[in-house]
Design a protein around this motif. Structure first.
Motif, PDB file in Angstrom:
ATOM      1  N   UNK A 158      32.624  26.827  66.266  1.00 14.34           N
ATOM      2  CA  UNK A 158      32.016  27.724  67.043  1.00 14.34           C
ATOM      3  C   UNK A 158      30.927  28.645  66.298  1.00 14.34           C
ATOM      4  N   UNK A 159      31.156  28.876  65.139  1.00 14.40           N
ATOM      5  CA  UNK A 159      30.481  29.603  64.050  1.00 14.40           C
ATOM      6  C   UNK A 159      29.114  29.047  63.637  1.00 14.40           C
ATOM      7  N   UNK A 160      28.697  27.876  64.164  1.00 15.96           N
ATOM      8  CA  UNK A 160      27.508  27.069  63.723  1.00 15.96           C
ATOM      9  C   UNK A 160      27.391  26.176  62.659  1.00 15.96           C
ATOM     10  N   UNK A 161      28.658  25.936  62.073  1.00 16.35           N
ATOM     11  CA  UNK A 161      28.720  24.828  61.155  1.00 16.35           C
ATOM     12  C   UNK A 161      28.280  23.407  61.704  1.00 16.35           C
ATOM     13  N   UNK A 162      27.712  22.731  61.111  1.00 17.72           N
ATOM     14  CA  UNK A 162      27.613  21.127  61.888  1.00 17.72           C
ATOM     15  C   UNK A 162      27.133  20.308  60.519  1.00 17.72           C
ATOM     16  N   UNK A 163      27.181  19.083  60.955  1.00 20.39           N
ATOM     17  CA  UNK A 163      26.944  17.976  59.799  1.00 20.39           C
ATOM     18  C   UNK A 163      25.861  16.910  60.498  1.00 20.39           C
ATOM     19  N   UNK A 164      24.936  16.543  59.718  1.00 21.05           N
ATOM     20  CA  UNK A 164      24.105  15.448  59.845  1.00 21.05           C
ATOM     21  C   UNK A 164      24.900  14.131  59.553  1.00 21.05           C
ATOM     22  N   UNK A 165      24.882  13.283  60.280  1.00 18.13           N
ATOM     23  CA  UNK A 165      25.532  12.069  59.889  1.00 18.13           C
ATOM     24  C   UNK A 165      24.517  10.826  59.947  1.00 18.13           C
ATOM     25  N   UNK A 225      26.876  18.313  55.209  1.00 14.94           N
ATOM     26  CA  UNK A 225      27.192  19.440  55.903  1.00 14.94           C
ATOM     27  C   UNK A 225      26.168  20.533  55.940  1.00 14.94           C
ATOM     28  N   UNK A 226      26.179  21.388  57.041  1.00 13.47           N
ATOM     29  CA  UNK A 226      25.095  22.512  57.162  1.00 13.47           C
ATOM     30  C   UNK A 226      26.090  23.629  57.255  1.00 13.47           C
ATOM     31  N   UNK A 227      26.250  24.246  56.193  1.00 16.48           N
ATOM     32  CA  UNK A 227      27.561  25.420  56.501  1.00 16.48           C
ATOM     33  C   UNK A 227      27.282  26.216  54.963  1.00 16.48           C
ATOM     34  N   UNK A 258      28.718  25.250  50.903  1.00 13.99           N
ATOM     35  CA  UNK A 258      28.685  23.894  50.803  1.00 13.99           C
ATOM     36  C   UNK A 258      27.618  23.122  50.251  1.00 13.99           C
ATOM     37  N   UNK A 259      27.296  22.372  49.399  1.00 15.28           N
ATOM     38  CA  UNK A 259      26.297  21.506  49.022  1.00 15.28           C
ATOM     39  C   UNK A 259      25.698  20.917  50.263  1.00 15.28           C
ATOM     40  N   UNK A 260      24.339  20.862  50.484  1.00 12.13           N
ATOM     41  CA  UNK A 260      23.903  20.285  51.373  1.00 12.13           C
ATOM     42  C   UNK A 260      23.118  19.113  51.004  1.00 12.13           C
ATOM     43  N   UNK A 261      23.914  18.107  50.346  1.00 13.48           N
ATOM     44  CA  UNK A 261      23.511  16.992  50.111  1.00 13.48           C
ATOM     45  C   UNK A 261      24.143  15.880  50.891  1.00 13.48           C
TER      46      UNK A 261
END
Length: 173
Positions: free
Chosen positions: A89-96, A120-122, A125-128
């Motif tokens: 609910x804090x806006x974290x998400x992942x692209x798969x 991960x988009x957080x 956290x590394x965004x790779x």
């Protein structure tokens, strides 16, 4: 009427209100997350191929045509799919990101998805992109990398199943 397929499937799953102990089952093949579904049809291979190619272009419109292949002679369509899974609910998400392979012949259409990568988009956290198989391996053994892992894997499963079902709807409306 042409069916509408959103370009990004997105699922939000909230596990913060109660402790959920349900086990997530993801299909595995050779130690990797792999989904495969065969759909019988009474249409010709050429007709199914045209429908499957249109489905791919509509479902993954951000996949440039030069990055996926559609070989009518062999009945193969191969490319990369992508969707978003919201994990908090804090806006974290992942692209798969994952491979999509479609094989068409007279009387059937087979879709296989696999080789999943997560990004991960957080904050912090590394965004790779990295292979999700390592994370899934640890999660199944009771060592999640994050409290968001269950939502991530549930979203992977739900989104993939929706994508696969949408292909069935496209070739057998």
């Amino acid at each position: 009427m042409t069916p509408f397929f959103p370009s990004v499937f997105s699922v939000t799953i909230d596990f913060t209100t109660q402790q959920d102990t349900a086990v997530i089952h993801l299909p595995m093949k050779n130690g990797k997350i792999t989904y495969e579904q065969v759909y019988p049809t009474n249409k010709s291979g050429d007709e199914v191929f045209a429908l499957a190619e249109k489905w791919f272009a509509q479902t993954f419109p951000d996949e440039p045509q030069q990055l996926y292949t559609a070989d009518k002679k062999s009945g193969q369509i191969k490319g990369v799919g992508m969707f978003k899974v919201i994990t908090s609910s804090t806006g974290n998400y992942y692209w798969l990101k994952f491979d999509v392979n479609i094989s068409v012949d007279d009387g059937s259409c087979t879709i296989t998805t696999g080789n999943y990568f997560e990004k991960p988009i957080e904050k912090g956290i590394s965004n790779e992109y990295s292979k999700i198989s390592y994370r899934w391996w640890d999660y199944r053994r009771g060592h999640p990398w994050s409290v968001e892992d269950k939502a991530l894997f549930a979203g992977l499963n739900q989104n993939t199943l929706q994508i696969i079902a949408s292909l069935k709807q496209s070739i057998n409306p």
